[in-house]
Design an enzyme around this catalytic site. Structure first.
Site, PDB file in Angstrom:
ATOM      1  N   GLU A  18      41.323  44.662  51.505  1.00  0.00           N
ATOM      2  CA  GLU A  18      42.012  45.151  50.305  1.00  0.00           C
ATOM      3  C   GLU A  18      41.163  46.136  49.502  1.00  0.00           C
ATOM      4  OE1 GLU A  18      41.009  41.747  46.971  1.00  0.00           O
ATOM      5  OE2 GLU A  18      42.838  41.543  48.154  1.00  0.00           O
ATOM      6  N   HIS A  19      39.872  46.234  49.810  1.00  0.00           N
ATOM      7  CA  HIS A  19      39.009  47.132  49.059  1.00  0.00           C
ATOM      8  C   HIS A  19      39.090  48.576  49.546  1.00  0.00           C
ATOM      9  CE1 HIS A  19      36.479  43.281  48.336  1.00  0.00           C
ATOM     10  NE2 HIS A  19      37.416  43.405  47.428  1.00  0.00           N
ATOM     11  N   GLN A  41      38.037  38.345  53.619  1.00  0.00           N
ATOM     12  CA  GLN A  41      37.896  37.279  54.619  1.00  0.00           C
ATOM     13  C   GLN A  41      37.717  35.913  53.975  1.00  0.00           C
ATOM     14  OE1 GLN A  41      35.134  38.147  57.793  1.00  0.00           O
ATOM     15  NE2 GLN A  41      34.802  35.979  58.247  1.00  0.00           N
TER      16      GLN A  41
END
Length: 298
Positions: A190-191, A230
């Site tokens: 998501e980064h 994760q």
């Protein structure tokens, strides 16, 4: 040993007690001839008889949005906390939904087309900003392809846990570890919106109920097909299994390679990130945890 029907009956009785505490007059609204002065045991006996006649499809609606699991889940979030910031699953059965997840779940074909149109326009803007020509032959259809691919790679936002698990919960007198390892997963960080891929091992010790083996892989697939980190993905898989069948314990270990570390930034190909989540007896009993860690290394 309690039968499967008795387990369902007891669970539904507890649910009825919780609902009666929230709305004590709810029993009078459904046409129940008993008055408010009737003793509680008589009402419980009636609910127990009715619970035994409920179909399994009705009972499974609790999957994915049950209250906290108590001591076997190492979270101290109140059961009433079901907002987006909570680690508990939500009332829609999606499991930790994002801001627009519910609207995507319920969208029509027209809504989906409008959503993809906005994405296509955004991709064209990105291509122009990096110095490309979105109208040249090789990129002419790229915005549409990217929009469709992104919707597919994030399809986990459209899946309810109750539908993923379906009816694959079975009463079984098995009290030893169940382990499925080497489950391939692919997700998007998501980064940076780049992939990370790897394998996950999922184990649990049943408490009179077992889950279909393929459902462990499907739960991992559902949560991996969302924007993730994760650490959160590992915990979500573990808690989803815990909420589905209330086992004595759940253990999840994930190993993955992140493209955001190998193709950009620090650029360290071959690096592997390992995360774990231990619930219940896997967390409290060292021998059980060691057995699991030994088995996944074979």
């Amino acid at each position: 040993m309690a039968s499967h029907v008795e387990l369902l009956s007891n669970g539904l009785r507890k649910l009825e007690l919780q609902q009666s505490e929230t709305n004590p007059r709810s029993n009078d609204q459904d046409g129940d001839p008993q008055s408010e002065n009737d003793p509680a045991p008589s009402r419980l006996a009636s609910s127990s008889a009715n619970a035994s006649r409920l179909s399994w499809s009705q009972a499974r609606e609790g999957y994915g949005f049950r209250p906290a699991s108590g001591i076997s889940t190492p979270l101290t979030v109140p059961s009433r906390a079901v907002d987006g910031s909570s680690l508990l699953p939500d009332p829609h059965g999606l499991g930790w939904p994002a801001k627009s997840t519910v609207s995507r779940l319920n969208e029509t074909t027209t809504d989906r087309a409008a959503r993809e149109k906005i994405m296509v326009s955004a991709v064209r803007t990105i291509l122009e900003c990096i110095g490309e020509d979105p109208n040249r032959e090789g990129l002419l259809k790229t915005p549409e392809r990217f929009a469709q691919a992104m919707m597919w790679m994030t399809r986990g936002y459209e899946e309810r846990l109750a539908d993923v698990i379906n009816d694959a919960v079975f009463a079984e007198d098995h009290d030893e570890m169940v382990l499925v390892r080497e489950i391939d997963i692919s997700s998007l960080c998501e980064h940076h919106l780049v992939p990370f891929t790897g394998k996950v091992a999922i184990a649990y010790i049943p408490n009179q109920l077992v889950l279909g083996l393929s459902k462990l892989a499907r739960i991992a697939e559902t949560f991996s097909r969302r924007l993730q980190v994760q650490e959160r993905l590992t915990k979500q898989i573990a808690i989803a299994v815990q909420e589905a069948i209330k086992p004595r314990g759940v253990a999840v270990v994930m190993e993955a390679t992140h493209m955001c570390m190998t193709m950009r930034g620090v650029q360290k190909p071959g690096s592997i990130t390992v995360t774990s989540c231990m619930l219940g007896c896997f967390r409290t009993q060292q021998k059980t945890r060691e057995e699991f860690l030994t088995l996944i290394k074979r």
